[in-house]
Design a protein around this motif. Structure first.
Motif, PDB file in Angstrom:
ATOM      1  N   ALA D 420       0.883  -1.261   0.103  1.00  0.00           N
ATOM      2  CA  ALA D 420       0.030   0.095   0.221  1.00  0.00           C
ATOM      3  C   ALA D 420       0.910   1.286   0.076  1.00  0.00           C
ATOM      4  CB  ALA D 420      -0.923  -0.099   1.252  1.00  0.00           C
ATOM      5  N   GLY D 421       0.451   2.359  -0.568  1.00  0.00           N
ATOM      6  CA  GLY D 421       1.305   3.638  -0.686  1.00  0.00           C
ATOM      7  C   GLY D 421       1.376   4.077   0.566  1.00  0.00           C
ATOM      8  N   ASN D 422       0.229   3.996   1.458  1.00  0.00           N
ATOM      9  CA  ASN D 422       0.192   4.512   2.711  1.00  0.00           C
ATOM     10  C   ASN D 422       0.457   3.768   3.825  1.00  0.00           C
ATOM     11  OD1 ASN D 422      -0.575   5.581   5.265  1.00  0.00           O
ATOM     12  ND2 ASN D 422      -2.271   6.853   4.286  1.00  0.00           N
ATOM     13  N   LEU D 423       1.578   4.189   4.632  1.00  0.00           N
ATOM     14  CA  LEU D 423       2.039   3.333   5.827  1.00  0.00           C
ATOM     15  C   LEU D 423       0.772   2.710   6.558  1.00  0.00           C
ATOM     16  CD1 LEU D 423       4.466   2.489   7.043  1.00  0.00           C
ATOM     17  CD2 LEU D 423       4.372   4.530   8.642  1.00  0.00           C
ATOM     18  N   ARG D 424      -0.241   3.598   6.864  1.00  0.00           N
ATOM     19  CA  ARG D 424      -1.279   2.896   7.677  1.00  0.00           C
ATOM     20  C   ARG D 424      -1.921   1.715   7.166  1.00  0.00           C
ATOM     21  NH1 ARG D 424      -0.868   4.727  11.380  1.00  0.00           N
ATOM     22  NH2 ARG D 424      -0.423   6.754  12.349  1.00  0.00           N
ATOM     23  N   ARG D 425      -1.833   1.386   5.858  1.00  0.00           N
ATOM     24  CA  ARG D 425      -2.572   0.340   5.533  1.00  0.00           C
ATOM     25  C   ARG D 425      -1.597  -0.768   5.301  1.00  0.00           C
ATOM     26  NH1 ARG D 425      -3.691   2.629   1.046  1.00  0.00           N
ATOM     27  NH2 ARG D 425      -4.674   4.648   1.074  1.00  0.00           N
ATOM     28  N   ARG D 426      -0.384  -0.740   5.791  1.00  0.00           N
ATOM     29  CA  ARG D 426       0.322  -2.030   5.625  1.00  0.00           C
ATOM     30  C   ARG D 426       0.278  -2.644   6.997  1.00  0.00           C
ATOM     31  NH1 ARG D 426       5.952   0.334   2.925  1.00  0.00           N
ATOM     32  NH2 ARG D 426       4.933   1.193   1.080  1.00  0.00           N
ATOM     33  N   ASN D 427       0.397  -3.980   7.131  1.00  0.00           N
ATOM     34  CA  ASN D 427       0.312  -4.878   8.246  1.00  0.00           C
ATOM     35  C   ASN D 427       1.528  -4.659   8.877  1.00  0.00           C
ATOM     36  OD1 ASN D 427       2.013  -6.934   7.484  1.00  0.00           O
ATOM     37  ND2 ASN D 427       0.229  -7.610   6.314  1.00  0.00           N
ATOM     38  N   PRO D 428       1.547  -4.767  10.399  1.00  0.00           N
ATOM     39  CA  PRO D 428       2.805  -5.052  11.183  1.00  0.00           C
ATOM     40  C   PRO D 428       3.899  -5.733  10.693  1.00  0.00           C
ATOM     41  CG  PRO D 428       0.842  -5.428  12.409  1.00  0.00           C
ATOM     42  CD  PRO D 428       0.301  -5.277  10.984  1.00  0.00           C
ATOM     43  N   ARG D 429       3.668  -6.929  10.076  1.00  0.00           N
ATOM     44  CA  ARG D 429       4.554  -7.747   9.456  1.00  0.00           C
ATOM     45  C   ARG D 429       5.477  -7.042   8.596  1.00  0.00           C
ATOM     46  NH1 ARG D 429       3.415 -10.281   5.803  1.00  0.00           N
ATOM     47  NH2 ARG D 429       5.406 -11.609   4.908  1.00  0.00           N
ATOM     48  N   LEU D 430       4.721  -6.561   7.424  1.00  0.00           N
ATOM     49  CA  LEU D 430       5.314  -5.741   6.617  1.00  0.00           C
ATOM     50  C   LEU D 430       6.413  -4.446   6.972  1.00  0.00           C
ATOM     51  CD1 LEU D 430       2.906  -5.382   3.672  1.00  0.00           C
ATOM     52  CD2 LEU D 430       4.831  -6.726   3.585  1.00  0.00           C
ATOM     53  N   ARG D 431       5.857  -3.941   8.076  1.00  0.00           N
ATOM     54  CA  ARG D 431       6.541  -2.759   8.745  1.00  0.00           C
ATOM     55  C   ARG D 431       7.687  -3.303   9.450  1.00  0.00           C
ATOM     56  NH1 ARG D 431       1.940  -1.422  11.772  1.00  0.00           N
ATOM     57  NH2 ARG D 431       0.422  -0.548  10.713  1.00  0.00           N
ATOM     58  N   ARG D 432       7.576  -4.374  10.055  1.00  0.00           N
ATOM     59  CA  ARG D 432       8.814  -4.913  10.539  1.00  0.00           C
ATOM     60  C   ARG D 432       9.824  -5.399   9.422  1.00  0.00           C
ATOM     61  NH1 ARG D 432      10.586 -10.029  12.025  1.00  0.00           N
ATOM     62  NH2 ARG D 432       8.741 -11.006  11.484  1.00  0.00           N
ATOM     63  N   LEU D 433       9.316  -6.268   8.312  1.00  0.00           N
ATOM     64  CA  LEU D 433      10.246  -6.797   7.558  1.00  0.00           C
ATOM     65  C   LEU D 433      11.038  -5.698   6.823  1.00  0.00           C
ATOM     66  CD1 LEU D 433       8.184  -9.601   6.375  1.00  0.00           C
ATOM     67  CD2 LEU D 433      10.123  -9.540   8.021  1.00  0.00           C
ATOM     68  N   ILE D 434      10.390  -4.476   6.583  1.00  0.00           N
ATOM     69  CA  ILE D 434      11.061  -3.228   5.657  1.00  0.00           C
ATOM     70  C   ILE D 434      11.581  -2.204   7.105  1.00  0.00           C
ATOM     71  CG2 ILE D 434      10.883  -1.521   4.121  1.00  0.00           C
ATOM     72  CD1 ILE D 434       8.735  -3.082   2.887  1.00  0.00           C
ATOM     73  N   GLN D 435      12.840  -2.217   7.041  1.00  0.00           N
ATOM     74  CA  GLN D 435      13.424  -1.106   7.959  1.00  0.00           C
ATOM     75  C   GLN D 435      14.288   0.047   7.349  1.00  0.00           C
ATOM     76  OE1 GLN D 435      12.906  -0.791  11.298  1.00  0.00           O
ATOM     77  NE2 GLN D 435      11.401  -2.221  11.196  1.00  0.00           N
ATOM     78  N   PHE D 436      14.040   0.725   7.960  1.00  0.00           N
ATOM     79  CA  PHE D 436      14.549   2.289   7.315  1.00  0.00           C
ATOM     80  C   PHE D 436      15.800   2.545   8.284  1.00  0.00           C
ATOM     81  CE2 PHE D 436      13.351   5.888   4.088  1.00  0.00           C
ATOM     82  CZ  PHE D 436      14.348   6.205   4.383  1.00  0.00           C
ATOM     83  N   ILE D 437      16.892   2.977   7.596  1.00  0.00           N
ATOM     84  CA  ILE D 437      17.827   3.539   8.649  1.00  0.00           C
ATOM     85  C   ILE D 437      18.272   4.815   7.849  1.00  0.00           C
ATOM     86  CG2 ILE D 437      20.423   3.325   9.410  1.00  0.00           C
ATOM     87  CD1 ILE D 437      19.898   0.327   9.073  1.00  0.00           C
ATOM     88  N   PHE D 438      18.133   5.989   8.763  1.00  0.00           N
ATOM     89  CA  PHE D 438      18.280   7.173   8.171  1.00  0.00           C
ATOM     90  C   PHE D 438      19.808   7.936   7.957  1.00  0.00           C
ATOM     91  CE2 PHE D 438      13.851   6.895   9.480  1.00  0.00           C
ATOM     92  CZ  PHE D 438      13.322   7.925   8.578  1.00  0.00           C
ATOM     93  N   GLN D 439      19.554   8.641   7.101  1.00  0.00           N
ATOM     94  CA  GLN D 439      20.789   9.275   6.858  1.00  0.00           C
ATOM     95  C   GLN D 439      21.615   9.933   8.112  1.00  0.00           C
ATOM     96  OE1 GLN D 439      20.084  11.925   3.565  1.00  0.00           O
ATOM     97  NE2 GLN D 439      22.220  12.510   3.209  1.00  0.00           N
ATOM     98  N   ASN D 440      20.728  10.749   8.747  1.00  0.00           N
ATOM     99  CA  ASN D 440      21.359  11.512  10.055  1.00  0.00           C
ATOM    100  C   ASN D 440      20.876  11.193  11.344  1.00  0.00           C
ATOM    101  OD1 ASN D 440      21.844  13.519  11.698  1.00  0.00           O
ATOM    102  ND2 ASN D 440      20.809  15.242  10.760  1.00  0.00           N
ATOM    103  N   PRO D 441      21.929  10.474  11.977  1.00  0.00           N
ATOM    104  CA  PRO D 441      21.538   9.905  13.142  1.00  0.00           C
ATOM    105  C   PRO D 441      21.059  10.877  14.260  1.00  0.00           C
ATOM    106  CG  PRO D 441      23.854   9.943  12.888  1.00  0.00           C
ATOM    107  CD  PRO D 441      23.330  10.455  11.585  1.00  0.00           C
ATOM    108  N   ASP D 442      21.632  11.896  14.331  1.00  0.00           N
ATOM    109  CA  ASP D 442      21.025  12.952  15.294  1.00  0.00           C
ATOM    110  C   ASP D 442      19.699  13.065  15.486  1.00  0.00           C
ATOM    111  OD1 ASP D 442      24.306  14.002  15.737  1.00  0.00           O
ATOM    112  OD2 ASP D 442      23.365  14.080  13.479  1.00  0.00           O
TER     113      ASP D 442
END
Ligand SMILES: Nc1ncnc2c1ncn2[C@@H]1O[C@H](COP(=O)(O)OP(=O)(O)OP(=O)(O)O)[C@@H](O)[C@H]1O
Ligand SMILES: Nc1ncnc2c1ncn2[C@@H]1O[C@H](COP(=O)(O)OP(=O)(O)OP(=O)(O)O)[C@@H](O)[C@H]1O
Ligand SMILES: [Mg+2]
Ligand SMILES: [Mg+2]
Lengths: 478, 318, 299, 677
Positions: D420-442
């Protein structure tokens, strides 16, 4: 002499008015007192004195009263005051839709008033009324020009008073009273003009008088006397009589419907203590009735002593061996009422009476609490004995705040009304007082004296015993 | 230009709020227990009088209809009806009082700004040093004094003891500006202090938060002086919550001013409002409360706009 | 206020030593505040047992006779010993203020933060409602409440606390929202959203801790002001029932005695002041401890 | 201690001792650091995260962090000791004579101020310009100098991408043409081409204005480009100083050797011989003697007791190691390469089908979308690198995959199911399986949460473990990124930049994801950590079959890690190829220019890419048109280039015939330098 600055505690803001018939609060009554005059003046000792009427007499039955008016009294518009103005005025204020005077003057009907000639007015009343002059000099009965209706009276003064107001606007913070040049009494008024202001805050009022920002300030609270006394430029002037502070019980409601309970509740009162604390001594002791001990009409001149033991015993007899619990309502509607309630709470406690003091909001006190709660604090301005007794204690009284219905008492009053001999009457009044004190539902420990603070460079003013009345024609300042 | 759209949006919402308030207040007046008419007349009510008052208030008309008539008149004819007690147009009664209070508020506000900003800035710059502690204790003490007590104390000091200022602020002819200022200094000061202690406290903490930010260090390393850093970088970023406080304060001025007005006998809007409440003069109460609400909401609008201008991120957030 | 470190993650060597260390490293404002508060709490708790006179007891001395050894705060108009009254009233003031403010804070913070986080029309609607409530001057609000509630309800502590909360909640909510609006633009909120945290937990974990500074100060200020508010409620006849020795009420009542016997006002005023100051110092220190533990100290 | 060779140094740091407050105690961070910077000289300071580089750098501006304490030494600038002069004097110098380029532009720019004003401020403050008009003109020049479009001036910081922000900072620093420029990792988090341009810019400025610089970095490659002399800092000790060339060819100190050896290299041939660093700088366990002893392969017991002094081992080359004589010749090591896994045929894990992305603002202003129909797949346990310069839309792609930005067109699929394009409509499994690590840690760590909670939270959320279990797994996750238990109770601002990013990674790993979206995760790290994180990521992929979309601009990293590479330019996929194919001919011209821009990798004299054209000439033709060195006249301008299979696992979007591209790579020197318009 200069313009006098006169400060009163309240001037009901938008509601304030200069129309005698609808006068309501202190500011209003100052306005009326400065602008208008009654035919009979009630003086500081609450006795009837001629004012616009030079003299009066009645028939032996005291049912027909004739008043002879002064000559050459001018209204502010220059026309002369005559009997038709008097008749018109009474007919106006007796009309229930005009104002509330009708309630207090219930003994007169509009039809009873008639003019014999330009300077003679006659009242034909149904029942005999020995003290008619006292009663007819009611606080609303100020003579205004015939034919002038409420609308004009609200904007401009049409009286015979020593001062006049050209255009009145209630939202103005200051009311300017100009001396009336053609006032009938030579040499009066003494002051060229008076500026009336209202300073509701006692502290501010005290500060204002102390610094000379105002010349006269009425209704000073005992708590500020210490400061004012030390001020050489200020003198404190007490009134002869005072406002009685009371706690009214419904005599038709338990537990107060038992006279023994009522007596017990009165016996626990330490009148001196209350006088010393609540009023800091600025007042007089009262004996559970509206008549001052100093007055000849009082049934006893010494305070009723406190007697807790007796109270306890009475309660026990009445079926409350281990005390009782009651709600007392009070509001900040008169100086000292709340303190009184608290003081009473303490005193009653010693007799096993638990009093819960409820402080009701000031603004709704008179219509939510008073006359509605079975035990509530109230206050009555000083009145002539006749009206003081009739207004709240007759069975059919409009303001019967104790629901006290005692035929014996009513009979006494009727008798007094038809008794012309003052001595006779006095005895009857004393009887009546005694009844109120012993059987009635009012606990009246003290009278609060009205005290005005006046700058020493001012003269000719004394506060009236009845806060509804003001006389400023001889007031003046250097 | 995004900002512009946001601001117009805010404007619309403010109006909405105002209508909400009008409804609330109207209901509140309606559901006040007891018969309005009898309350107005209080102790001396007579059936006849009651009847006449009821008639004047159109108490016979159903509430909802009455509300919309009322609102309509205000909205389209700027007509608040007539006061019950003094049968005058409410507008006429209120106008001068509002003016008075605004005058007072203006003076108070002028005193308020330095009283709030300077101590806060000093404290933030001398964080954890005696000056900071001293000021915050003073601040706290002032904060803990009820305004009526504060006013009373000021009055005793400045009026009774030193006689610098008059006890009654509103009752003299204040023809010249000088006289006016002289008369209203004390009440204004009382207001200003009670507001400032609150705001400066807020501002100090926000400032300290911001002063830790890296862009502040960067600004310092650009060679900017302490003051420049404070004014250009720290203040704008720490003002946002303070703006809200200031808006709240304005509400306080309008609403809570009554105590000060009473104390210094200043014929202002606040006392009118409370008086009319005590007199139960329904049209007057509704009008006054509505106006005070309007003023407050206006202030808020400004605060929000300020926030939008101060924090560009918000523009994206919205 | 802020989410404390999960105990299972930080292993304290020994409770006592840990506390000692904590106390030593705590900021002075915190220590000072704590001490003042402790004294107040102590007095409030034990006062009723050692107070020289009863709360409502009359004839304890000559009315308005100023300071004396027997009457440190003088005697009021009814001849009651002000000091004893103050001592008796301590717990009432503290309990009322704290409970009222706390209620307001909880409601306000939750509503404000969530509204700030949600944004969009929910936020707008909530804000309109809050603004509408705030925009009605609180005196009027209280007065209307008084008149609506009627005389029999007046004076019950619960009602007083409720009114305090009622007046405070929307104001605190506004403050909280302002803080939230700033925080939601940070990346770590983004991370939490990506994780699929519920709005509630984001509010609790990300927004609240970072807003805690503002909120704590808010709480301190409000809590400190509560007795005053309660006092002015007393003015309107909606405070505690006399002769309840609630300080704000006493100050309001004795205000006019300020000429005759200033101490009767200043005494309670002093107590109130110390309480407020203590409360604020305490919260200030707390805010710093909860915040970044090595909070830089200015040069 | 440096041989005082004429001319006299512009600035000299003498025996600098500094400590930071840690709770009650004070912790020594700098130990007798001494070095000179000659006029016009560029002195490079290199060292791992936490070694104290920034701390040194800030001392050069006389800035002391509120809870830092100078315990000795001096910083002499023009005969004045910056550590002890009046604040006013300092202000006159700062920004005017000595300017700073900060480590982290995102937090260093005032959020509520337009970029132009922030630059103009410096100019006006130091009286470099007279009126605001002049200031504006100057600002434009400066922006131009750092290769930013003039339109950027009106933007607010948060509206610029990381690279653009750093350029602004540099412009600000250059504003007054200072004598000394202090750069604290200025090119960290910048893409290669930008980095290259900036380094060239700096070099140019220095030759034009004789500007001296302190260049703080952990990227030795950069220093090879620009530095005259290099100082190596370890745990607050300056352990080696030498001319750049010398240092790279004959590193004296074991640590320096390790540092050099640890760098991933683009072509294995160039791999430097030597042991890679092991372990990590642990300030809590430093021996009294040589701080490096615990990690040193050649350490002898005495190392950790007697403290090391800088010794002169050859002209202008100083080393602080008692054993420098006995050190054996470094043995060459095969460049470690995490084994490439081919797609196991179970179908790709992530598929992007003609995805088009844009921001509200863009559509409204009629700008083209940030990313135009992008089609790319990531297989299971495959690592696909997405390279491209700043602003090319890399992060935007990641945002879209993570569900923060709904695609304008196209579809994203994950493991067969449509995302789904919108985060809200994704199930927890997907949210867990795809992880984002950001550019700027602070920015991505909650400043009010302790490391323990930051890492523990996802565990609680997704796995609901018991307390003990939670603690164990939290520690495990931290250990995966080489952080000890003592970090559990720390707050982010008690960590150095590197430490922060590792925490962020640990947080992602804790979720046991299948797909990692890594947005420039390495750019904030220093080499040794980079190497380790690289290994770590590789290991994770091997052990857990973790797939990654790896956004970076460091081609060396790409080579070390990725299986396939997508080259993104202005939101268009220019080339998609296997790693092998990426680094040998034929190249897409843009890819080539990227390769050439890698610091230290460029053959001498090879030209760089002209700076990005401010606005692409036309959206009609090739996006690269206008910057392309060998543009085919009007063709590229007008017609969009075709997407061509150019060999095994190599697809290119270009008009130019393959043979040309092929022989182009043979002689990079042949590329005609085209200067910026
Ligand atoms: N304000 C501070 N308070 C306490 N300790 C600090 C502070 N700033 C830095 N440190 C510590 O000092 C050491 C050096 O910090 P510094 O930032 O100079 O390292 P660095 O070399 O710049 O690291 P990086 O390359 O990640 O920026 C680190 O261990 C860090 O934890
Ligand atoms: N929130 C936003 N609103 C409007 N434009 C944006 C926004 N975020 C990014 N952009 C624009 O989109 C383009 C791509 O941004 P993006 O961050 O994806 O580039 P990038 O490749 O990640 O750059 P870098 O390597 O510096 O991170 C840039 O031109 C940037 O200006
Ligand atoms: Mg650093
Ligand atoms: Mg990016």
């Amino acid at each position: 002499d200069r313009c006098v600055k006169f400060a009163v505690p309240e001037r009901g803001g938008e509601s304030s008015s200069i129309d005698p018939a609808v006068a309501f609060n202190q500011g209003d009554f100052f306005n009326v007192g400065a602008l208008y005059e009654p035919i009979v003046w009630i003086d500081n000792n609450l006795e009837a004195k001629p004012l616009l009427a030079e003299s009066w007499e009645s028939n032996p039955e005291a049912t027909v009263w004739t008043f002879h008016l002064k000559h050459g009294v001018k209204f502010h518009d220059g026309t002369e005051m005559t009997s038709k103005d008097v008749v018109w005025t009474y007919q106006r204020i007796l009309d229930p839709t005009t104002g509330v005077a009708a309630k207090e003057l219930a003994f007169v009907k509009p039809g009873d008033v008639s003019a014999l000639d330009d300077y003679t007015v006659q009242f034909h009343i149904g029942a005999p009324l020995a003290e008619f002059p006292l009663l007819i000099g009611n606080k609303f009965a100020y003579i205004s020009k015939a034919g002038v209706g409420a609308d004009e009276l609200a904007k401009k003064s049409y009286g015979t008073g020593a001062f006049k107001v050209e255009n009145f606007n209630p939202s103005e913070p200051v009311v300017h009273f100009a001396a009336f040049k053609d006032y009938w009494e030579a040499g009066y008024p003494k002051a060229p003009c008076i500026d009336l202001v209202s300073i509701s805050e006692i502290v501010a009022r005290a500060a204002a008088i102390a610094t000379g920002e105002v010349d006269v300030a009425t209704n000073m609270d005992p708590s500020v006397f210490a400061m004012l006394k030390s001020n050489p430029d200020v003198k404190l002037i007490p009134a002869a009589r005072g406002t009685v502070l009371m706690l009214a019980m419904f005599t038709d409601t338990a537990p107060f419907n038992d006279v023994r309970v009522r007596q017990a509740m009165k016996l626990v009162v330490d009148r001196q203590a209350i006088l010393d604390t609540v009023l800091l001594g600025y007042g007089f002791i009262a004996n559970d009735n509206p008549i001052a001990l100093s007055s000849a009409d009082a049934f006893r001149s010494d305070p009723i002593p406190r007697d807790v033991a007796k109270a306890k015993q009475l309660l026990a007899e009445a079926g409350y061996p281990n005390g009782l619990t009651i709600d007392l309502y009070a509001g900040d509607v008169a100086t000292g009422l709340i303190s009184l309630a608290q003081a009473y709470q303490q005193m009653a406690a010693e007799a096993g009476i638990t009093v819960n003091v409820n402080i009701a909001p000031t603004e709704t006190y008179w219509d939510d609490v008073w006359l509605k709660r079975s035990f509530a604090a109230t206050a009555w301005g000083a009145r002539p004995t006749a009206s003081a007794l009739s207004i709240a204690y007759r069975s059919d009284a409009k303001y019967n705040e104790t629901h006290w219905k005692n035929p014996e008492f009513d009979a006494l009053l009727d008798k007094a009304n038809s008794t012309l001999d003052p001595e006779e009457r006095r005895k009857l009044y004393q009887e009546a007082n005694k009844l109120i004190a012993e059987d009635g539902g009012a606990i009246g420990p003290v009278f609060a004296t009205l005290i005005a603070a006046v700058r020493t460079n001012c003269d000719g003013f004394a506060p009236h015993s009845d806060w509804n009345r003001v006389d400023v024609k001889s007031l003046h300042c250097q | 230009m995004i900002a512009m759209r946001l601001i117009t949006g805010r404007l619309f919402f403010s109006l909405f709020t105002l209508v909400l308030v009008s409804a609330l207040i109207f209901i509140a007046i309606e559901i006040v227990p007891g018969d309005v008419a009898s309350r107005i007349l209080g102790r001396d009510a007579t059936p006849a009088l009651l009847a006449s008052v009821r008639e004047r208030m159109h108490l016979d008309v159903p509430p909802v209809e009455r509300y919309f008539n009322w609102l309509g008149n205000i909205a389209f004819h700027a007509d608040f009806g007539r006061a019950l007690t003094s049968d005058q147009p409410v507008g006429q009664i209120i106008a001068p009082k509002v003016l008075n209070t605004l005058k007072l508020a203006a003076v108070a506000f002028l005193l308020y700004l330095p009283l709030a900003l300077i101590p806060a800035a000093l404290q933030a710059l001398h964080r954890e040093r005696p000056l900071d502690h001293g000021l915050s204790v003073i601040n706290l003490v002032l904060l803990s004094i009820p305004d009526f007590l504060l006013g009373t104390i000021l009055m005793i000091l400045f009026v009774v003891n030193w006689q610098w200022f008059p006890a009654i602020a509103g009752l003299r002819d204040t023809a010249s500006l000088g006289q006016f200022l002289w008369a209203v200094t004390l009440p204004a000061l009382t207001l200003a202090i009670t507001m400032a202690v609150y705001a400066s406290r807020m501002l100090r903490d926000n400032l300290i938060e911001v002063l830790d930010a890296e862009y502040i260090r960067m600004a310092e390393l650009k060679g900017l002086s302490r003051l420049a850093v404070l004014l250009r970088h720290a203040l704008p970023n720490s003002l946002i919550p303070t703006l809200n406080v200031t808006a709240l304060n304005l509400a306080y001025i309008i609403g809570g001013v009554v105590i000060v007005e009473r104390l210094f006998t200043y014929p202002g809007f606040g006392s009118l409002m409370i008086d009319s409440l005590q007199l139960q003069d329904a049209p007057l109460v509704e009008a006054t409360v509505l106006i005070s609400a309007a003023i407050y909401i206006g202030a808020n609008l400004l605060a929000d706009i300020g926030a939008i201008l101060l924090n560009p991120r918000l523009r994206r957030a919205s | 206020m802020s989410d404390s470190p999960q105990p299972d993650l930080v292993a304290p060597p020994s409770r006592r030593r840990a506390f000692g260390q904590f106390w030593r490293s705590a900021p002075t404002s915190f220590k000072a505040g704590t001490i003042v508060l402790l004294i107040h709490v102590l007095v409030a708790a034990t006062g009723p047992f050692w107070a020289p006179f009863g709360a409502g007891e009359m004839r304890t001395g000559v009315p308005l006779s100023g300071v004396s050894w027997l009457h440190p705060f003088g005697v009021d108009q009814l001849g009651r010993d002000v000091f004893s009254r103050v001592v008796h009233g301590g717990h009432i003031v503290i309990l009322l203020s704290l409970s009222g403010t706390l209620l307001g804070l909880v409601i306000g913070a939750v509503v404000g933060l969530l509204s700030g986080y949600w944004g969009g029309w929910v936020d707008e609607l909530l804000q309109r409602l809050l603004e509408a409530m705030i925009s009605i001057p609180f005196l009027v609000l209280a007065l209307l409440a008084v008149i609506t509630a009627g005389p029999q309800l007046s004076g019950s502590p619960v009602m007083v606390a409720l009114v305090v909360a009622f007046v405070y909640a929307p104001r605190i909510a506004r403050m909280a929202r302002a803080a939230a609006l700033d925080i939601v633009t940070r990346d770590y909120v983004l991370v939490a959203r990506l994780r699929g945290e519920s709005a509630w937990s984001i509010m609790r974990r990300e927004l609240l801790p970072n807003a805690s500074g503002v909120l704590l100060v808010e709480f301190a200020l409000r809590a400190g002001y509560a007795p005053v508010l309660i006092g002015s409620l007393g003015f309107l006849g909606f405070g505690m029932k006399p002769p309840t020795p609630e300080w704000g009420l006493m100050i309001a009542d004795n205000r006019q005695l300020i000429f005759a016997s200033p101490i009767t006002v200043l005494g309670p005023g002093l107590m109130l002041a110390t309480l407020v100051v203590g409360l604020n110092l305490f919260t200030e220190g707390l805010a710093r401890i909860l915040g970044r533990s090595t909070r830089p100290v200015a040069r | 201690m440096n041989a005082p060779d004429p001319p006299p140094p512009l600035l000299s740091v003498v025996g600098l001792d500094l400590a930071y407050r840690h709770g009650e105690s004070w912790r020594r961070i700098l130990h007798g650091v001494s070095f000179d910077i000659l006029p016009g000289e560029v002195f490079g300071l290199v060292g791992e995260s936490g070694s104290g580089k920034s701390t040194v750098a800030y001392q050069l501006l006389g800035y002391r962090h509120p809870n830092a304490r100078i315990e000795g030494g001096a910083v002499q600038f023009r005969g004045r000791d910056l550590l002890h002069i009046e604040r006013r004097e300092l202000n006159d110098l700062r920004g005017d004579r000595i300017a700073l380029v900060p480590q982290n532009p995102t937090t260093a720019l005032s959020p509520a101020m337009r970029v132009s004003r922030q630059i103009a401020e410096v100019l006006r403050w130091h009286g470099a310009v007279l009126d605001s008009a002049a200031a504006q003109r100057r600002v434009q020049e400066l922006l131009d100098e750092v290769g930013l479009p003039g339109s950027a001036a009106r933007r607010y910081p948060h509206q610029l991408s990381g690279g653009q922000q750093q350029r602004v900072c540099i412009a600000m620093a250059l504003a007054c043409r200072p004598d000394l420029l202090v750069l604290d990792e200025p090119t960290t988090g910048l893409d290669v081409t930008t980095q290259d341009q900036i380094i060239r810019l700096l070099a140019d400025l220095r030759s034009r204005l004789g500007m001296s610089m302190l260049y703080v970095t952990h990227d030795l490659g950069v220093l090879a480009e620009i530095a005259d002399r290099v100082g190596v800092l370890y745990a607050g000790h300056l352990i080696e100083t030498a001319p750049a060339a010398t240092l790279f060819h004959r590193p004296g100190h074991p640590y320096t050797r390790g540092l050099i050896a640890s760098r991933p290299q683009i072509d294995p041939a160039r791999a430097v011989a030597g042991e890679r660093l092991r372990g990590l700088l642990r300030r809590d366990q430093l021996p009294p003697g040589c701080p490096f002893a615990p990690r040193c392969d050649f350490a002898e017991p005495s190392c950790s007791v007697n403290s090391q002094r800088l010794e002169r081992i050859e002209p202008r080359h100083w080393v602080a190691c008692q054993r420098w004589r006995e050190l054996p010749e470094p043995v060459a090591q095969p460049q470690q390469r995490s084994g490439v896994l081919r797609d196991d045929g179970s179908g790709p894990l992530l598929t992007l089908e003609r995805v088009t992305l844009g921001y509200g603002g863009h559509r409204r202003h009629g700008l083209p979308p940030v990313v135009q129909d992008l089609t790319i797949t990531v297989g299971r346990s495959e690592i696909v690198a997405l390279v491209g310069e700043s602003g090319s839309g890399k992060s935007t792609v990641a945002r879209a995959i993570s569900g923060l930005l709904a695609p304008l067109a196209g579809s994203i699929g994950f493991a067969g199911e449509l995302l789904a394009g919108n985060l809200r409509r994704r199930n927890p499994r997907l949210r867990r399986l795809i992880q984002f690590i950001f550019q700027n840690p602070d920015a991505s760590l909650n400043p009010r949460a302790r490391v323990g909670e930051i890492v523990g939270r996802p565990l609680q959320l997704f796995f609901r473990p018991g307390r003990a279990e939670l603690r164990r797994r939290t520690l495990q996750a931290l250990d995966d990124v080489r952080l000890g238990p003592d970090y559990l109770a720390r707050f982010p601002d008690q960590l150095s930049g590197g430490e922060r990013q590792r925490v962020a990674i640990a947080r992602a790993l804790a979720c046991e994801p299948e797909l990692l979206l890594c947005d420039e995760v390495l750019s904030a790290l220093d080499v040794s950590v980079q190497a380790e994180v690289l290994d770590l990521l590789g290991r994770l992929r091997r052990e857990r079959g973790l797939a990654m979309l790896f956004i970076t601009h460091d081609l060396a990293v790409v080579r070390a890690l990725a299986d396939r590479v997508g080259v993104l330019y202005r939101g268009q996929l220019m080339q998609l190829s296997s790693v092998a194919a990426t680094f040998c001919a034929p190249f897409h011209p843009y890819t080539l220019s990227l390769l050439l821009a890698v610091p230290g990798a460029r053959p001498p004299g090879a030209p760089a890419l002209p700076p990005a054209a401010h606005a692409p000439g036309s959206y009609a033709g090739c996006a690269f048109a206008g910057r392309c060195p060998l543009q085919q006249g009007s063709l590229c301008e007008t017609t969009p280039p075709p997407w061509r299979e150019a060999g095994p696992d190599l697809a290119i979007r270009c008009h130019i015939p393959l043979p040309e591209l092929a022989q182009l790579a043979a002689a990079p020197g042949a590329m005609i330098p085209t200067e910026a318009p």
